[in-house]
Scaffold this active site. Structure first.
Site, PDB file in Angstrom:
ATOM      1  N   LEU A   1       0.823  -1.206   0.000  1.00  9.72           N
ATOM      2  CA  LEU A   1       0.000   0.000   0.000  1.00  9.72           C
ATOM      3  C   LEU A   1       0.861   1.261   0.000  1.00  9.72           C
ATOM      4  O   LEU A   1       2.038   1.207   0.375  1.00  9.72           O
ATOM      5  CB  LEU A   1      -0.932  -0.036   1.213  1.00  9.72           C
ATOM      6  CG  LEU A   1      -1.902  -1.239   1.190  1.00  9.72           C
ATOM      7  CD1 LEU A   1      -2.511  -1.489   2.562  1.00  9.72           C
ATOM      8  CD2 LEU A   1      -2.995  -1.015   0.152  1.00  9.72           C
ATOM      9  N   PRO A   2       0.299   2.414  -0.406  1.00 15.36           N
ATOM     10  CA  PRO A   2       1.122   3.613  -0.630  1.00 15.36           C
ATOM     11  C   PRO A   2       1.635   4.317   0.614  1.00 15.36           C
ATOM     12  O   PRO A   2       2.636   5.025   0.552  1.00 15.36           O
ATOM     13  CB  PRO A   2       0.192   4.533  -1.419  1.00 15.36           C
ATOM     14  CG  PRO A   2      -1.182   4.079  -1.056  1.00 15.36           C
ATOM     15  CD  PRO A   2      -1.074   2.599  -0.880  1.00 15.36           C
TER      16      PRO A   2
ATOM     17  N   THR B   1       5.968   0.650   2.622  1.00 16.19           N
ATOM     18  CA  THR B   1       6.979   1.419   3.354  1.00 16.19           C
ATOM     19  C   THR B   1       6.250   2.395   4.266  1.00 16.19           C
ATOM     20  O   THR B   1       5.597   3.333   3.803  1.00 16.19           O
ATOM     21  CB  THR B   1       7.899   2.186   2.396  1.00 16.19           C
ATOM     22  OG1 THR B   1       8.577   1.257   1.552  1.00 16.19           O
ATOM     23  CG2 THR B   1       8.934   2.992   3.181  1.00 16.19           C
TER      24      THR B   1
ATOM     25  N   LYS C   1      14.753   0.095   5.168  1.00 17.21           N
ATOM     26  CA  LYS C   1      14.209   0.684   3.937  1.00 17.21           C
ATOM     27  C   LYS C   1      14.354   2.201   3.937  1.00 17.21           C
ATOM     28  O   LYS C   1      14.714   2.810   2.920  1.00 17.21           O
ATOM     29  CB  LYS C   1      12.741   0.296   3.783  1.00 17.21           C
ATOM     30  CG  LYS C   1      12.036   0.946   2.589  1.00 17.21           C
ATOM     31  CD  LYS C   1      12.659   0.551   1.259  1.00 17.21           C
ATOM     32  CE  LYS C   1      12.071   1.327   0.085  1.00 17.21           C
ATOM     33  NZ  LYS C   1      10.664   0.990  -0.201  1.00 17.21           N
TER      34      LYS C   1
ATOM     35  N   LYS D   1       7.443  11.209   0.780  1.00 17.06           N
ATOM     36  CA  LYS D   1       6.855  10.518   1.921  1.00 17.06           C
ATOM     37  C   LYS D   1       7.927   9.748   2.696  1.00 17.06           C
ATOM     38  O   LYS D   1       8.010   9.830   3.929  1.00 17.06           O
ATOM     39  CB  LYS D   1       5.757   9.563   1.440  1.00 17.06           C
ATOM     40  CG  LYS D   1       5.028   8.799   2.536  1.00 17.06           C
ATOM     41  CD  LYS D   1       5.493   7.368   2.706  1.00 17.06           C
ATOM     42  CE  LYS D   1       5.255   6.509   1.497  1.00 17.06           C
ATOM     43  NZ  LYS D   1       5.622   5.093   1.732  1.00 17.06           N
TER      44      LYS D   1
END
Length: 293
Positions: free
Chosen positions: A65-66, A95, A170, A245
């Protein structure tokens, strides 16, 4: 593990799911986009009406998912965790904030659910070619259980540590990616402004001490490298909005751990500028546009 549920079938999720199908695995999927669901149906994914339906009669649930809000909405607002079978392994590939990831894992554990965080690196091309790198946080047992599935979507699987560790790894990776993409773009522009051919300069730096992933795999200067976003009007790939983001999350992580990240802050400022220009839907290599006439 022959049946997998997949929530989030966007630029990354769709090719990841297709790689599972090509390996003989049945995939059920859901996405909030009707257009994406139509494409999923055309690609042999059993389309579901919601996230809860995806979680029924499967062995593994994968989410891609974003952002953290979308992840929280799926697992908390829609009460997915409270309604999922304890035999299902949950692999969360989005992430998000390490803090959010840890909180989600603790909640899953309290419900006797098995869950790992496994964000990826490699971009859309890596997803398409099943060459992704997975950075995994969770118990050794759950990571080992996930490896046969992850190996069908990627080439490298690293166990970073306990729950949330995959997200930390990440964010460190993406902050560095942003830094060397910014540096690569401004350096090529400086060479071009002084009469150098961008392709020749890139080749020189690739084979010298300035070599980096952005030069070798993802050159930001238009026309230098085929089949990368910079040669396709910066379409597709990893969006500027998503890079910003991740840089915001990295800055939060740095603040929490009292880590000094001046280059990370500068990269964030440069991507904020790019997003403020209305270029949030372009690939992150479009940072090159800041240095072109």
């Amino acid at each position: 593990m022959e049946k997998i549920g997949f929530i989030g079938l966007g630029n990354m999720g769709m090719p990841m799911a297709q790689n599972l199908i090509s390996n003989g695995i049945k995939v059920k999927g859901f996405d909030v986009s009707e257009e994406v669901l139509k494409q999923a149906s055309e690609n042999n994914i059993m389309v579901c009406s919601d996230a809860l339906q995806v979680s029924k009669e499967i062995d593994v649930l994968i989410t891609m998912l974003p952002n953290g809000e979308a992840v929280s909405n799926v697992f908390n607002s829609e009460s997915l965790l409270e309604n999922i079978d304890p035999s299902i392994l949950i692999i969360e590939c989005s992430t998000i904030s390490p803090k959010t990831s840890k909180e989600l894992s603790l909640k899953a554990s309290s419900l006797n659910l098995e869950m790992i965080d496994a964000p990826v690196s490699g971009g859309v091309k890596g997803a398409e070619e099943a060459s992704l790198t997975f950075m995994v946080g969770g118990s050794v047992e759950n990571v080992e259980k996930a490896k046969p599935i992850l190996s069908k979507m990627g080439k490298n699987i690293f166990h970073a540590g306990d729950s949330g560790s995959g997200q930390v790894a990440k964010l460190c990776n993406n902050m560095l990616l942003a830094i060397h993409m910014c540096g690569t773009a401004e350096t090529i522009a400086m060479g071009v402004n002084n009469g150098l051919d961008p392709a020749i300069l890139s080749e020189i730096m690739k084979n010298s001490s300035g070599g980096n992933w952005s030069l070798e795999k993802y050159n930001p200067f238009p026309g230098v490298m085929k089949e990368v976003p910079s040669s396709n009007d910066y379409s597709g790939g990893f969006l500027n909005s998503l890079m910003l983001k991740d840089l915001n999350l990295a800055e939060e992580l740095a603040t929490q751990s009292e880590s000094d990240t001046p280059m990370g802050k500068l990269a964030k400022a440069l991507y904020e500028e790019l997003n403020n220009q209305g270029l949030e839907s372009l690939d992150f290599s479009s940072i090159q546009k800041n240095y072109l006439d």
